[in-house]
Design a protein around this motif. Structure first.
Motif, PDB file in Angstrom:
ATOM      1  N   LYS A   1       8.105   0.534  -1.417  1.00  0.00           N
ATOM      2  CA  LYS A   1       6.806   0.774  -0.778  1.00  0.00           C
ATOM      3  C   LYS A   1       6.260  -0.534  -0.173  1.00  0.00           C
ATOM      4  O   LYS A   1       5.789  -0.546   0.968  1.00  0.00           O
ATOM      5  CB  LYS A   1       5.820   1.323  -1.808  1.00  0.00           C
ATOM      6  CG  LYS A   1       4.403   1.501  -1.287  1.00  0.00           C
ATOM      7  CD  LYS A   1       3.463   1.971  -2.394  1.00  0.00           C
ATOM      8  CE  LYS A   1       2.024   2.013  -1.908  1.00  0.00           C
ATOM      9  NZ  LYS A   1       1.083   2.418  -2.984  1.00  0.00           N
ATOM     10  N   TYR A   2       6.334  -1.620  -0.930  1.00  0.00           N
ATOM     11  CA  TYR A   2       5.827  -2.901  -0.430  1.00  0.00           C
ATOM     12  C   TYR A   2       6.747  -3.485   0.642  1.00  0.00           C
ATOM     13  O   TYR A   2       6.282  -4.109   1.602  1.00  0.00           O
ATOM     14  CB  TYR A   2       5.676  -3.902  -1.582  1.00  0.00           C
ATOM     15  CG  TYR A   2       4.350  -3.821  -2.295  1.00  0.00           C
ATOM     16  CD1 TYR A   2       3.283  -4.615  -1.912  1.00  0.00           C
ATOM     17  CD2 TYR A   2       4.153  -2.941  -3.351  1.00  0.00           C
ATOM     18  CE1 TYR A   2       2.064  -4.550  -2.570  1.00  0.00           C
ATOM     19  CE2 TYR A   2       2.935  -2.862  -4.012  1.00  0.00           C
ATOM     20  CZ  TYR A   2       1.890  -3.660  -3.617  1.00  0.00           C
ATOM     21  OH  TYR A   2       0.681  -3.577  -4.267  1.00  0.00           O
TER      22      TYR A   2
ATOM     23  N   GLN B   1       6.172  -2.435   4.227  1.00  0.00           N
ATOM     24  CA  GLN B   1       4.975  -2.922   4.909  1.00  0.00           C
ATOM     25  C   GLN B   1       5.289  -4.197   5.694  1.00  0.00           C
ATOM     26  O   GLN B   1       6.019  -5.064   5.220  1.00  0.00           O
ATOM     27  CB  GLN B   1       3.862  -3.206   3.896  1.00  0.00           C
ATOM     28  CG  GLN B   1       3.446  -1.997   3.078  1.00  0.00           C
ATOM     29  CD  GLN B   1       2.410  -2.347   2.026  1.00  0.00           C
ATOM     30  OE1 GLN B   1       1.627  -3.280   2.204  1.00  0.00           O
ATOM     31  NE2 GLN B   1       2.386  -1.609   0.930  1.00  0.00           N
TER      32      GLN B   1
ATOM     33  N   LYS C   1      -2.463 -10.008  -1.284  1.00  0.00           N
ATOM     34  CA  LYS C   1      -1.916  -8.859  -0.566  1.00  0.00           C
ATOM     35  C   LYS C   1      -0.565  -9.171   0.077  1.00  0.00           C
ATOM     36  O   LYS C   1       0.318  -8.299   0.155  1.00  0.00           O
ATOM     37  CB  LYS C   1      -2.909  -8.420   0.519  1.00  0.00           C
ATOM     38  CG  LYS C   1      -2.463  -7.220   1.334  1.00  0.00           C
ATOM     39  CD  LYS C   1      -3.524  -6.818   2.338  1.00  0.00           C
ATOM     40  CE  LYS C   1      -3.696  -7.875   3.399  1.00  0.00           C
ATOM     41  NZ  LYS C   1      -4.609  -7.457   4.488  1.00  0.00           N
TER      42      LYS C   1
ATOM     43  N   LYS D   1       4.515  -8.341  -0.741  1.00  0.00           N
ATOM     44  CA  LYS D   1       5.317  -7.765   0.340  1.00  0.00           C
ATOM     45  C   LYS D   1       6.536  -8.642   0.620  1.00  0.00           C
ATOM     46  O   LYS D   1       7.650  -8.137   0.825  1.00  0.00           O
ATOM     47  CB  LYS D   1       4.467  -7.611   1.609  1.00  0.00           C
ATOM     48  CG  LYS D   1       3.357  -6.577   1.485  1.00  0.00           C
ATOM     49  CD  LYS D   1       2.680  -6.298   2.806  1.00  0.00           C
ATOM     50  CE  LYS D   1       1.845  -7.450   3.286  1.00  0.00           C
ATOM     51  NZ  LYS D   1       1.069  -7.136   4.497  1.00  0.00           N
TER      52      LYS D   1
ATOM     53  N   CYS E   1       1.321  -7.786  -8.365  1.00  0.00           N
ATOM     54  CA  CYS E   1       0.844  -6.419  -8.117  1.00  0.00           C
ATOM     55  C   CYS E   1      -0.201  -5.992  -9.135  1.00  0.00           C
ATOM     56  O   CYS E   1      -1.134  -5.250  -8.817  1.00  0.00           O
ATOM     57  CB  CYS E   1       2.016  -5.435  -8.124  1.00  0.00           C
ATOM     58  SG  CYS E   1       3.099  -5.559  -6.689  1.00  0.00           S
TER      59      CYS E   1
END
Length: 433
Positions: free
Chosen positions: A68-69, A72, A105, A109, A146
């Protein structure tokens, strides 16, 4: 009993064994039911086997959060933005919280992308203990970041900064683990020669540089040192940096061979640049160490038994330009063979093992004329590492828009050109990717 009864008994025994086997397999939900307990299929790189025979799983291989990360897009940061954010903290300290929120954030990623890269590696690489150590360190950092709560005030920022400092320190030795793992995998017969990992290592190490730059910048911005914008020194004296690196390289050279060449600095000795000192120190040390090693080894071999060895100096020329400075390193180490010249930028390549016995014998044969008390064995040499110094130095130079090039003079020596882009003069086309 008749044949019918015997066949029925065998079917009953097989059914009982099969059911028991299935019950055992259900205890390991990720293991296919057709796999006997304790066996590891060679086509699945995610399974490890402990010493007690139990099947273990590498953490995070089935963690959908990583994917998911990783999907991005990373937020690009230009060098101009990087420097402007640093200057803004001096004017308004509250902006450091915005930077912390950005890192909170962004860093997961970037870690997730590297975790996926590790998962895609061949089986022989994934199961290597050193590579597994890197994976587990990245996965632990990914989970920690996270799970860290939102940063909304100075107190949370202080906790986040302490966490970043701990992660930066813990991940420091991981380059050595990568190098050792690569070397072990490449040493495997047949398979090792087929491994093409330079692209993977380029992306891994480039991403490592970017994460450390972003994290260390955030840590340093809160220290507010004079003549610094975070980790960037705005008045870095090149001659002093070369002197510092040359003293370190000479010390290692003397510990290894009992002697060391002099370093002569020429050109613009008053040159002052804006750059990250740790990056420059690493490149200077590696280049000077390589030049000294080649010079001493070549001089020792060509000196002859019973003759005094004359070691030529290593010359460094400083050439200041507009927005760029070029350092030229000249040695008389005999140059690089054509066969080796094609491999010098490959990760893990080193000539140390090839020359170790010859150099040790040559140095020892000249020990009397050089008035050496003792000569360390070549096997304990600190002058040659795991073959990451030169390609990683090139990555450091290219990361901020510079470059590193070699000109080989076979039979004489090597000229190395290190181009450094001045960070305060950088435009917005250069990014911390």
């Amino acid at each position: 009993p008749c044949i019918v009864h015997r066949l029925a008994a065998r079917r009953s025994m097989w059914s009982s064994g099969a059911r028991a086997g299935l019950r055992r397999c259900r205890q390991l939900p990720s293991v296919p039911p057709f796999m006997p307990r304790g066996r590891i299929p060679p086509w699945r790189p995610v399974w490890m086997q402990a010493a007690d025979g139990k099947v273990e799983f590498t953490p995070g291989f089935y963690d959908n959060l990583i994917q998911k990360y990783a999907e991005q897009a990373s937020d690009e940061v230009s060098l101009r933005q990087f420097m402007e954010r640093g200057k803004a903290v001096w004017r308004d300290p509250s902006t450091v919280i915005e930077n912390a929120q950005f890192l909170h954030k962004e860093l997961p990623k970037r870690l997730a992308k590297r975790l996926l890269d590790l998962q895609f590696l061949p089986y022989i690489v994934v199961i290597n203990p050193n590579i597994k150590r890197v994976y587990e360190a990245y996965y632990g950092a990914f989970q920690t970041l996270c799970n860290f709560p939102e940063i909304e005030d100075a107190e949370k920022n202080a906790e986040f900064t302490a966490l970043l400092k701990r992660l930066v320190d813990e991940h420091g030795p991981l380059v050595e683990s990568l190098a050792a793992g690569l070397r072990e995998c490449k040493s495997k017969p047949i398979i090792g020669d087929q491994l093409q990992l330079d692209g993977f290592l380029n992306s891994m190490l480039t991403s490592r540089i970017s994460r450390r730059v972003l994290a260390e910048q955030h840590i340093a911005l809160q220290q507010k040192r004079q003549k610094y914008i975070g980790i960037v020194c705005t008045e870095l004296n090149l001659k002093e940096s070369i002197d510092f690196a040359s003293r370190r390289a000479q010390q290692v050279c003397i510990e290894t061979y009992g002697m060391s060449p002099d370093v002569r600095i020429r050109g613009d000795k008053n040159a002052v640049i804006s750059y990250i000192p740790t990056h420059l120190d690493y490149m200077l040390f590696e280049l000077l160490k390589n030049a000294m090693r080649a010079t001493v080894e070549h001089a020792s071999k060509s000196g002859g038994k019973g003759r005094k060895v004359t070691i030529p100096s290593v010359d460094v020329q400083i050439c200041m330009g507009k927005g760029t400075v070029t350092l030229k390193f000249c040695d008389q180490g005999g140059g690089i063979s054509e066969e080796d010249y094609e491999k010098v930028w490959n990760y893990g390549f080193t000539t140390a093992e090839q020359d170790a016995e010859q150099v040790a014998a040559a140095v020892q044969s000249n020990a009397a004329s050089m008035d050496l008390a003792s000569v360390p064995s070549a096997g304990s040499s600190k002058m040659a590492g795991l073959g990451f110094g030169l390609p990683l130095s090139k990555l450091y130079a290219q990361y901020f828009g510079g470059d590193l090039e070699l000109v080989n003079l076979t039979g004489y020596g090597v000229d190395v050109y290190l181009s450094i882009k001045l960070l305060e003069d950088s435009d917005s086309d250069c990014y911390i990717y």
